[in-house]
Design an enzyme around this catalytic site. Sequence first.
Site, short mmCIF file in Angstrom:
data_model
loop_
_atom_site.label_atom_id
_atom_site.label_comp_id
_atom_site.label_asym_id
_atom_site.label_seq_id
_atom_site.Cartn_x
_atom_site.Cartn_y
_atom_site.Cartn_z
N GLY A 57 0.83 -1.20 0.00
CA GLY A 57 0.00 0.00 0.00
C GLY A 57 0.86 1.25 0.00
N SER A 107 1.48 3.24 -2.39
CA SER A 107 1.22 4.13 -3.52
C SER A 107 0.75 5.51 -3.11
CB SER A 107 0.17 3.51 -4.44
OG SER A 107 -1.06 3.35 -3.74
N ARG A 108 0.29 5.68 -1.88
CA ARG A 108 -0.22 6.99 -1.44
C ARG A 108 -0.29 7.02 0.08
NH1 ARG A 108 -5.35 4.55 -3.52
NH2 ARG A 108 -6.53 3.98 -1.65
N ASP A 155 -2.07 -7.47 -5.35
CA ASP A 155 -3.16 -7.50 -4.39
C ASP A 155 -2.67 -8.36 -3.22
OD1 ASP A 155 -5.42 -8.11 -2.88
OD2 ASP A 155 -6.73 -8.04 -4.63
N VAL A 156 -2.57 -7.76 -2.03
CA VAL A 156 -1.95 -8.48 -0.90
C VAL A 156 -2.77 -9.69 -0.45
CG1 VAL A 156 -0.62 -6.55 0.01
CG2 VAL A 156 -2.98 -6.90 0.80
N ASN A 172 1.25 -2.28 5.37
CA ASN A 172 0.51 -1.02 5.48
C ASN A 172 -0.80 -1.03 4.71
OD1 ASN A 172 0.34 2.15 5.68
ND2 ASN A 172 0.30 1.66 3.49
N TYR A 218 -13.34 -3.29 10.52
CA TYR A 218 -12.01 -2.66 10.53
C TYR A 218 -11.33 -2.87 11.89
CZ TYR A 218 -8.59 1.17 9.89
OH TYR A 218 -7.45 1.93 9.78
N ALA A 229 -11.89 -5.23 14.06
CA ALA A 229 -11.52 -6.65 14.22
C ALA A 229 -10.24 -6.94 13.45
CB ALA A 229 -12.66 -7.54 13.72
N LYS A 282 -7.86 -4.82 12.67
CA LYS A 282 -6.71 -4.12 13.25
C LYS A 282 -6.32 -4.71 14.61
CE LYS A 282 -5.96 -1.27 9.87
NZ LYS A 282 -4.71 -1.37 9.08
N1 NAP Z 1 -5.41 7.58 7.79
C1 NAP Z 1 -5.67 7.26 9.03
O1 NAP Z 1 -6.26 8.05 9.81
C2 NAP Z 1 -5.25 5.93 9.58
C3 NAP Z 1 -5.35 5.74 10.97
C4 NAP Z 1 -4.97 4.51 11.48
C5 NAP Z 1 -4.48 3.52 10.67
N2 NAP Z 1 -4.40 3.74 9.32
C6 NAP Z 1 -3.89 2.63 8.51
O2 NAP Z 1 -2.79 3.09 7.75
C7 NAP Z 1 -2.70 2.35 6.54
C8 NAP Z 1 -2.62 3.32 5.36
O3 NAP Z 1 -3.80 4.11 5.37
P1 NAP Z 1 -3.98 5.45 4.51
O4 NAP Z 1 -4.79 6.35 5.36
O5 NAP Z 1 -2.69 5.91 3.97
O6 NAP Z 1 -4.96 4.89 3.36
P2 NAP Z 1 -4.95 5.06 1.76
O7 NAP Z 1 -4.47 6.42 1.38
O8 NAP Z 1 -6.31 4.64 1.36
O9 NAP Z 1 -3.87 3.98 1.27
C9 NAP Z 1 -4.14 2.61 1.30
C10 NAP Z 1 -3.10 1.91 0.48
O10 NAP Z 1 -3.35 0.49 0.52
C11 NAP Z 1 -3.39 0.00 -0.82
N3 NAP Z 1 -4.24 -1.18 -0.86
C12 NAP Z 1 -5.54 -1.32 -0.52
N4 NAP Z 1 -5.97 -2.56 -0.72
C13 NAP Z 1 -4.91 -3.26 -1.21
C14 NAP Z 1 -4.72 -4.61 -1.63
N5 NAP Z 1 -5.71 -5.52 -1.57
N6 NAP Z 1 -3.50 -4.97 -2.07
C15 NAP Z 1 -2.48 -4.08 -2.14
N7 NAP Z 1 -2.61 -2.80 -1.75
C16 NAP Z 1 -3.81 -2.40 -1.30
C17 NAP Z 1 -3.92 1.19 -1.63
O11 NAP Z 1 -3.61 1.10 -3.02
P3 NAP Z 1 -4.63 0.43 -4.09
O12 NAP Z 1 -6.01 0.93 -3.75
O13 NAP Z 1 -4.13 0.87 -5.43
O14 NAP Z 1 -4.49 -1.05 -3.91
C18 NAP Z 1 -3.12 2.31 -0.98
O15 NAP Z 1 -1.81 2.31 -1.48
C19 NAP Z 1 -3.94 1.44 6.50
O16 NAP Z 1 -3.60 0.15 6.95
C20 NAP Z 1 -4.88 2.10 7.48
O17 NAP Z 1 -5.78 1.20 8.03
C21 NAP Z 1 -4.77 4.91 8.76
#
Ligand code: NAP
Length: 248
Positions: free
Chosen positions: A13, A15-16, A63-64, A90, A155, A157, A159
């Site tokens: 993940g 990519s962003r 796809d993970v 991630n 979500y 569950a 995490k």
């Molecule tokens: N933002 C927050 O407030 C927050 C808080 C706590 C924890 N987190 C955790 O931090 C991590 C990153 O979150 P983020 O906020 O940066 O979210 P995000 O911007 O939506 O990024 C999610 C990343 O995961 C990739 N992804 C999703 N499904 C995938 C799959 N099946 N296989 C491979 N890649 C996959 C997405 O790329 P594609 O869609 O192209 O696959 C993207 O690169 C997550 O685990 C999230 O639960 C975030």
Amino acid sequence: MAELSGKIAIVTGGSRGIGRAIALRLAASGADVAVCARNAEAAAETATLVAQAGARSLSRSVDVTDAEQVGDLVKEVSDQLGGPDILVNNAGITRDNLLMRMKEEDWDAVLETNLKGAFTCSKAVARPMMKARSGRIISISSVVGIVGNAGQANYAASKAGLIGFSKSLARELASRNITVNVVAPGFVPDTGMTGDLTEAAVEGMMANVPLSRPGTPEEVADAVEFLASDRSAYVTGQVLAVDGGMTM
Ligand SMILES: NC(=O)c1ccc[n+]([C@@H]2O[C@H](COP(=O)([O-])OP(=O)(O)OC[C@H]3O[C@@H](n4cnc5c(N)ncnc54)[C@H](OP(=O)(O)O)[C@@H]3O)[C@@H](O)[C@H]2O)c1
């Protein structure tokens, strides 16, 4: 010499959002970094930024949840870059709803991506790390996995599952000098996951944050960098909350 010089990292993940910040931080620390996501172009953008930071990089559409794709990625990383020495689980998604309205497919999708994805990736890197008798596995959980959140049972569950998974793995792999830890971010806005929240929703969340502000992807990346480095050699099976004090 940069702290992670000579280390090879995989960031799922990447990519962003938080994953991209982690990839760039590890690269800035001297690691070569492979990123994956389902969207190949977005993953390639991060790889370009990693290369601009002076590190070797690789990106793939993976796809993970698909063990074969993950296995191919790890082999390619190993052949082209070496290692892997560091895995950052991630990749994550949300499919929020109250339990009574939550569809089975939304439960399955979140558990498959967030929890099974970490299992698939960790299993794939465990062999080369065991052989090398060193490694770092870091999974990105969430405060929601610690305290729960109405509307996010799936979500939460997934995490919380990551925490039990990581502690078990930490015990299994400790004798091979592989550490396994968890970073649990609080609220990190402006990522793909949180970009749609209204200002009122954000303000409501901040009421529960002692430091009275959201976190940044870079602050999460700081914690990951520490857990990936030699400085954390005696830290395993731990959950490091990067949440402004939300879960203290
Ligand atoms: N933002 C927050 O407030 C927050 C808080 C706590 C924890 N987190 C955790 O931090 C991590 C990153 O979150 P983020 O906020 O940066 O979210 P995000 O911007 O939506 O990024 C999610 C990343 O995961 C990739 N992804 C999703 N499904 C995938 C799959 N099946 N296989 C491979 N890649 C996959 C997405 O790329 P594609 O869609 O192209 O696959 C993207 O690169 C997550 O685990 C999230 O639960 C975030």
